[in-house]
Design an enzyme around this catalytic site. Structure first.
Site, mmCIF file in Angstrom:
data_model
loop_
_atom_site.group_PDB
_atom_site.id
_atom_site.type_symbol
_atom_site.label_atom_id
_atom_site.label_comp_id
_atom_site.label_asym_id
_atom_site.label_seq_id
_atom_site.Cartn_x
_atom_site.Cartn_y
_atom_site.Cartn_z
ATOM 1 C CG PHE A 128 7.699 -11.339 -9.576
ATOM 2 C CD1 PHE A 128 8.212 -11.116 -8.307
ATOM 3 C CD2 PHE A 128 8.578 -11.368 -10.650
ATOM 4 C CE1 PHE A 128 9.565 -10.929 -8.103
ATOM 5 C CE2 PHE A 128 9.934 -11.177 -10.457
ATOM 6 C CZ PHE A 128 10.432 -10.961 -9.197
ATOM 7 N N GLY A 129 3.126 -11.084 -7.812
ATOM 8 C CA GLY A 129 1.737 -10.703 -8.057
ATOM 9 C C GLY A 129 1.105 -10.432 -6.723
ATOM 10 C CB THR B 91 14.970 -9.337 -10.341
ATOM 11 O OG1 THR B 91 13.628 -9.685 -10.002
ATOM 12 C CG2 THR B 91 15.126 -9.305 -11.848
ATOM 13 N N PRO B 92 15.171 -10.306 -7.298
ATOM 14 C CG PRO B 92 13.391 -11.204 -6.067
ATOM 15 C CD PRO B 92 13.835 -10.916 -7.461
ATOM 16 C CE1 TYR C 224 8.507 -4.832 -13.981
ATOM 17 C CE2 TYR C 224 7.807 -2.565 -13.628
ATOM 18 C CZ TYR C 224 7.703 -3.765 -14.307
ATOM 19 O OH TYR C 224 6.782 -3.909 -15.315
ATOM 20 C CG HIS D 103 -2.156 -0.812 1.096
ATOM 21 N ND1 HIS D 103 -3.002 -1.067 2.147
ATOM 22 C CD2 HIS D 103 -2.712 -1.441 0.034
ATOM 23 C CE1 HIS D 103 -4.006 -1.810 1.731
ATOM 24 N NE2 HIS D 103 -3.854 -2.063 0.456
ATOM 25 C CE1 TYR E 296 -7.090 0.442 4.789
ATOM 26 C CE2 TYR E 296 -5.701 2.360 4.408
ATOM 27 C CZ TYR E 296 -5.838 1.000 4.549
ATOM 28 O OH TYR E 296 -4.739 0.180 4.445
ATOM 29 C CD GLU F 67 -1.539 0.684 4.772
ATOM 30 O OE1 GLU F 67 -2.206 1.640 4.327
ATOM 31 O OE2 GLU F 67 -1.892 -0.513 4.649
ATOM 32 N NE ARG G 245 1.367 -3.645 -14.678
ATOM 33 C CZ ARG G 245 0.243 -2.939 -14.737
ATOM 34 N NH1 ARG G 245 -0.096 -2.130 -13.761
ATOM 35 N NH2 ARG G 245 -0.555 -3.043 -15.790
HETATM 36 C C1 FAD Z 1 6.873 -7.706 -5.557
HETATM 37 C C2 FAD Z 1 6.964 -7.789 -7.062
HETATM 38 C C3 FAD Z 1 8.199 -7.766 -7.689
HETATM 39 C C4 FAD Z 1 8.295 -7.855 -9.069
HETATM 40 N N1 FAD Z 1 9.527 -7.829 -9.654
HETATM 41 C C5 FAD Z 1 9.632 -7.914 -11.000
HETATM 42 C C6 FAD Z 1 10.913 -7.878 -11.643
HETATM 43 O O1 FAD Z 1 11.954 -7.756 -10.991
HETATM 44 N N2 FAD Z 1 10.953 -7.972 -12.988
HETATM 45 C C7 FAD Z 1 9.812 -8.107 -13.746
HETATM 46 O O2 FAD Z 1 9.921 -8.179 -14.979
HETATM 47 N N3 FAD Z 1 8.605 -8.176 -13.166
HETATM 48 C C8 FAD Z 1 8.480 -8.047 -11.825
HETATM 49 N N4 FAD Z 1 7.233 -8.065 -11.245
HETATM 50 C C9 FAD Z 1 6.036 -8.152 -12.117
HETATM 51 C C10 FAD Z 1 5.671 -6.741 -12.617
HETATM 52 O O3 FAD Z 1 5.220 -5.953 -11.524
HETATM 53 C C11 FAD Z 1 4.552 -6.752 -13.659
HETATM 54 O O4 FAD Z 1 3.482 -7.516 -13.167
HETATM 55 C C12 FAD Z 1 5.011 -7.297 -15.001
HETATM 56 O O5 FAD Z 1 6.052 -6.490 -15.529
HETATM 57 C C13 FAD Z 1 3.839 -7.322 -16.001
HETATM 58 O O6 FAD Z 1 3.340 -6.015 -16.116
HETATM 59 P P1 FAD Z 1 2.757 -5.503 -17.506
HETATM 60 O O7 FAD Z 1 2.157 -4.155 -17.272
HETATM 61 O O8 FAD Z 1 3.760 -5.611 -18.583
HETATM 62 O O9 FAD Z 1 1.624 -6.561 -17.809
HETATM 63 P P2 FAD Z 1 0.062 -6.397 -17.500
HETATM 64 O O10 FAD Z 1 -0.543 -5.480 -18.496
HETATM 65 O O11 FAD Z 1 -0.092 -6.112 -16.069
HETATM 66 O O12 FAD Z 1 -0.406 -7.881 -17.808
HETATM 67 C C14 FAD Z 1 0.041 -8.945 -16.970
HETATM 68 C C15 FAD Z 1 -0.164 -10.271 -17.672
HETATM 69 O O13 FAD Z 1 -1.546 -10.483 -17.875
HETATM 70 C C16 FAD Z 1 -1.805 -10.837 -19.230
HETATM 71 N N5 FAD Z 1 -3.151 -10.292 -19.586
HETATM 72 C C17 FAD Z 1 -3.438 -9.139 -20.220
HETATM 73 N N6 FAD Z 1 -4.776 -9.029 -20.405
HETATM 74 C C18 FAD Z 1 -5.344 -10.124 -19.868
HETATM 75 C C19 FAD Z 1 -6.670 -10.625 -19.750
HETATM 76 N N7 FAD Z 1 -7.693 -9.947 -20.229
HETATM 77 N N8 FAD Z 1 -6.855 -11.819 -19.122
HETATM 78 C C20 FAD Z 1 -5.823 -12.526 -18.614
HETATM 79 N N9 FAD Z 1 -4.539 -12.126 -18.726
HETATM 80 C C21 FAD Z 1 -4.301 -10.954 -19.326
HETATM 81 C C22 FAD Z 1 -0.663 -10.176 -20.018
HETATM 82 O O14 FAD Z 1 -0.430 -10.873 -21.237
HETATM 83 C C23 FAD Z 1 0.494 -10.309 -19.074
HETATM 84 O O15 FAD Z 1 1.161 -11.539 -19.228
HETATM 85 C C24 FAD Z 1 7.119 -7.976 -9.855
HETATM 86 C C25 FAD Z 1 5.866 -7.991 -9.229
HETATM 87 C C26 FAD Z 1 5.777 -7.893 -7.854
HETATM 88 C C27 FAD Z 1 4.427 -7.909 -7.191
HETATM 89 C C1 HEM Z 2 -9.265 -3.077 4.994
HETATM 90 C C2 HEM Z 2 -8.941 -2.640 3.831
HETATM 91 C C3 HEM Z 2 -8.011 -3.297 2.859
HETATM 92 C C4 HEM Z 2 -7.603 -4.598 2.746
HETATM 93 C C5 HEM Z 2 -8.002 -5.785 3.617
HETATM 94 C C6 HEM Z 2 -6.695 -4.660 1.617
HETATM 95 C C7 HEM Z 2 -6.066 -5.803 1.183
HETATM 96 C C8 HEM Z 2 -5.141 -5.847 0.174
HETATM 97 C C9 HEM Z 2 -4.378 -7.014 -0.194
HETATM 98 C C10 HEM Z 2 -4.465 -8.386 0.457
HETATM 99 C C11 HEM Z 2 -3.564 -6.662 -1.213
HETATM 100 C C12 HEM Z 2 -2.541 -7.545 -1.938
HETATM 101 C C13 HEM Z 2 -1.235 -7.344 -1.225
HETATM 102 C C14 HEM Z 2 0.002 -7.787 -1.967
HETATM 103 O O1 HEM Z 2 -0.015 -7.930 -3.175
HETATM 104 O O2 HEM Z 2 1.042 -7.988 -1.298
HETATM 105 C C15 HEM Z 2 -3.806 -5.266 -1.490
HETATM 106 C C16 HEM Z 2 -3.191 -4.562 -2.494
HETATM 107 C C17 HEM Z 2 -3.629 -3.317 -2.911
HETATM 108 N N1 HEM Z 2 -4.515 -2.498 -2.267
HETATM 109 FE FE1 HEM Z 2 -5.491 -2.917 -0.570
HETATM 110 N N2 HEM Z 2 -6.588 -3.414 1.074
HETATM 111 C C18 HEM Z 2 -7.372 -2.554 1.793
HETATM 112 C C19 HEM Z 2 -7.513 -1.206 1.578
HETATM 113 C C20 HEM Z 2 -7.087 -0.557 0.443
HETATM 114 C C21 HEM Z 2 -7.359 0.829 0.137
HETATM 115 C C22 HEM Z 2 -8.092 1.795 1.041
HETATM 116 C C23 HEM Z 2 -6.808 1.089 -1.083
HETATM 117 C C24 HEM Z 2 -6.829 2.368 -1.869
HETATM 118 C C25 HEM Z 2 -7.845 2.750 -2.591
HETATM 119 C C26 HEM Z 2 -6.158 -0.131 -1.526
HETATM 120 C C27 HEM Z 2 -5.465 -0.284 -2.698
HETATM 121 C C28 HEM Z 2 -4.683 -1.363 -3.005
HETATM 122 C C29 HEM Z 2 -3.856 -1.453 -4.199
HETATM 123 C C30 HEM Z 2 -3.765 -0.380 -5.306
HETATM 124 C C31 HEM Z 2 -3.197 -2.680 -4.138
HETATM 125 C C32 HEM Z 2 -2.234 -3.271 -5.163
HETATM 126 C C33 HEM Z 2 -3.084 -3.883 -6.241
HETATM 127 C C34 HEM Z 2 -2.309 -4.655 -7.273
HETATM 128 O O3 HEM Z 2 -1.081 -4.627 -7.299
HETATM 129 O O4 HEM Z 2 -2.979 -5.289 -8.074
HETATM 130 N N3 HEM Z 2 -6.358 -1.103 -0.567
HETATM 131 N N4 HEM Z 2 -4.755 -4.783 -0.625
#
Ligand code: FAD
Ligand code: HEM
Length: 398
Positions: free
Chosen positions: A391-392, A278-279, A207, A84, A94, A136, A205
């Site tokens: 990574f998600g 990467t990490p 990275y 967050h 919130y 936070e 995103r």
């Molecule tokens: C903690 C963490 C660390 C990360 N570290 C790295 C890193 O070091 N290097 C790295 O490359 N990435 C890393 N990632 C992943 C990165 O954040 C992105 O998720 C990744 O680069 C894909 O983003 P994008 O915008 O290119 O794809 P997005 O547009 O987000 O799409 C993601 C995937 O979904 C698919 N998709 C698109 N549309 C649909 C649909 N309608 N239905 C189903 N699937 C669909 C796409 O083809 C793609 O494969 C990390 C993620 C996290 C959470």
């Molecule tokens: C009680 C309230 C909430 C709960 C239980 C909650 C829970 C979560 C969880 C479980 C995740 C995934 C964590 C991870 O990937 O490590 C997440 C991500 C996230 N949350 Fe929350 N959240 C709350 C409130 C909020 C609020 C207030 C916002 C802002 C509008 C928010 C925005 C987001 C966003 C943007 C992400 C990342 C989404 C992504 O990467 O796809 N959340 N939250």
């Protein structure tokens, strides 16, 4: 919250277990309809593949289950708090989420949603929101108190772009204001945000930082996500194809709880699949600056062409007798005798890597993590010594 209200919240657990994702899907649709500005905050890819809806549903379920003693959720609250704060989520958000969550419970449960039940959930949500936003705020305070630290988004210049393999490219990111940058713990990530003109949308995103802390820049290494059945990944393709040296991107300060433990006595075993390295690379690069670190590097990918950082690893292994590597390719050719054929199998390197005096760091796709975690547990490795990151949105439970 009264005992009666706790009971009411707990009574929804079976419904949440079965229909939690229906609820959270409805919630997101509702929230984006009424507050479209939040589409710039949420990851659109994770909405489309429903990972975010699942992560939120599981968090709400876990909270309802532990309503009497939410402190057991602290590790999860901490890890969500890192995500967050890396996205600049603030206390005021919130209230918006709460409003749409309670309205969604009412709309999805229909007649089952009595006034008392909705009231109980409103109180429960507020307690959770206070707990999370309070934690936070502590993370934000910590970030601004560090040298070079900041909160929110800060512009960084791409000073170098280096191709690491046919699908992975590194970006060297320096602060545009030329100020100091925050240090980080090896394993942490930054959130990167870009504007997508074709969608008129800002998108963040995460990275992982792929270098050791150095006080000057962050390096990220990005895999180009090309979708065969789905559209190409939005940000990774833009970074590879459009972003050039000299361009600006917005970064939030380093965050994340998947970090190298401060414990040099234990051997470190790094297990990665594809871009998951990467990490772990950041951890390795930082460890080799210290005397005495013993490392086993296990990495799997499809073939040599997509194998990033192989020259760097060869160099590290040559220079550091205590670092050993074990590589697995799906496809091996006759010049690659040092490479194991097939998916990563810890059994093939068991004697070198399984030890009660080791720490394990796993990063890769969900199935990859589950398989190696289970193997290690079966070998009687202590679960407390196994760390992993997917990574998600974090929804993997082991
Ligand atoms: C903690 C963490 C660390 C990360 N570290 C790295 C890193 O070091 N290097 C790295 O490359 N990435 C890393 N990632 C992943 C990165 O954040 C992105 O998720 C990744 O680069 C894909 O983003 P994008 O915008 O290119 O794809 P997005 O547009 O987000 O799409 C993601 C995937 O979904 C698919 N998709 C698109 N549309 C649909 C649909 N309608 N239905 C189903 N699937 C669909 C796409 O083809 C793609 O494969 C990390 C993620 C996290 C959470
Ligand atoms: C009680 C309230 C909430 C709960 C239980 C909650 C829970 C979560 C969880 C479980 C995740 C995934 C964590 C991870 O990937 O490590 C997440 C991500 C996230 N949350 Fe929350 N959240 C709350 C409130 C909020 C609020 C207030 C916002 C802002 C509008 C928010 C925005 C987001 C966003 C943007 C992400 C990342 C989404 C992504 O990467 O796809 N959340 N939250």
């Amino acid at each position: 919250m009264t005992t009666n209200q706790q009971e009411l919240v707990k009574s929804t657990v079976p419904i949440l277990r079965e229909h939690g994702v229906v609820l959270t899907k409805h919630f997101y649709q509702r929230m984006f309809q009424h507050n479209p500005e939040l589409q710039h905050v949420f990851n659109r890819g994770n909405q489309q593949n429903e990972k975010q809806q699942t992560a939120l549903a599981m968090a709400v379920l876990a909270y309802a289950e532990h309503i009497e003693n939410p402190s057991v959720l602290f590790p999860v609250v901490d890890s969500i708090g890192h995500k967050h704060t890396s996205l600049d989520i603030r206390a005021e958000h919130y209230a918006i989420v709460g409003k749409h969550l309670i309205a969604s419970i009412k709309e999805v449960l229909g007649e089952l949603a009595t006034t008392d039940l909705l009231e109980a959930w409103a109180v429960a949500y507020q307690e959770l929101a206070d707990l999370m936003s309070g934690h936070e705020q502590n993370i934000y305070n910590q970030k601004v108190s560090e040298k070079g630290g900041w909160t929110g988004w800060r512009p960084f210049i791409v000073k170098d772009k280096v191709v690491e393999s046919s699908e992975i490219t590194s970006f060297y990111l320096y602060p545009a204001d030329q100020g100091a940058i925050a240090d980080f713990k090896p394993g942490q990530y930054v959130s990167l945000r870009m504007f997508l003109p074709e969608l008129n949308l800002l998108q963040p995103r995460q990275y992982s930082i792929s270098c050791a802390p150095n006080g000057l820049y962050y390096r990220i290494s990005v895999k180009r996500e090309s979708g065969s059945q789905h559209p190409d990944g939005l940000i990774s393709n833009r970074l590879h194809q459009v972003v050039q040296v000299g361009d600006l991107v917005d970064l939030s300060a380093p965050s994340g709880v998947f970090v190298l433990q401060d414990n040099l006595e234990k051997m470190k075993v790094f297990i990665s699949g594809g871009i998951g390295q990467t990490p772990l690379l950041s951890m390795l690069e930082s460890l080799i600056q210290q005397e005495g670190a013993v490392v086993q590097w296990i990495h799997g990918c499809r073939e040599a062409e997509v194998h990033a950082f192989k020259d760097r690893l060869a160099e590290v292994v040559q220079e550091h007798v205590n670092v050993k590597q074990h590589i697995f390719y799906d496809v091996v050719d006759e010049t690659e005798a040092h490479v194991n054929q097939g998916w990563v199998e810890l059994a093939q390197v068991n004697d070198a890597v399984v030890s009660q005096n080791a720490e394990y760091y796993i990063c890769g796709p969900r199935g990859f993590i589950e398989k190696h975690y289970q193997y290690l547990v079966d070998q009687k490795v202590d679960k407390a010594s196994i760390f992993f990151e997917e990574f998600g949105p974090a929804s993997l439970q082991v």
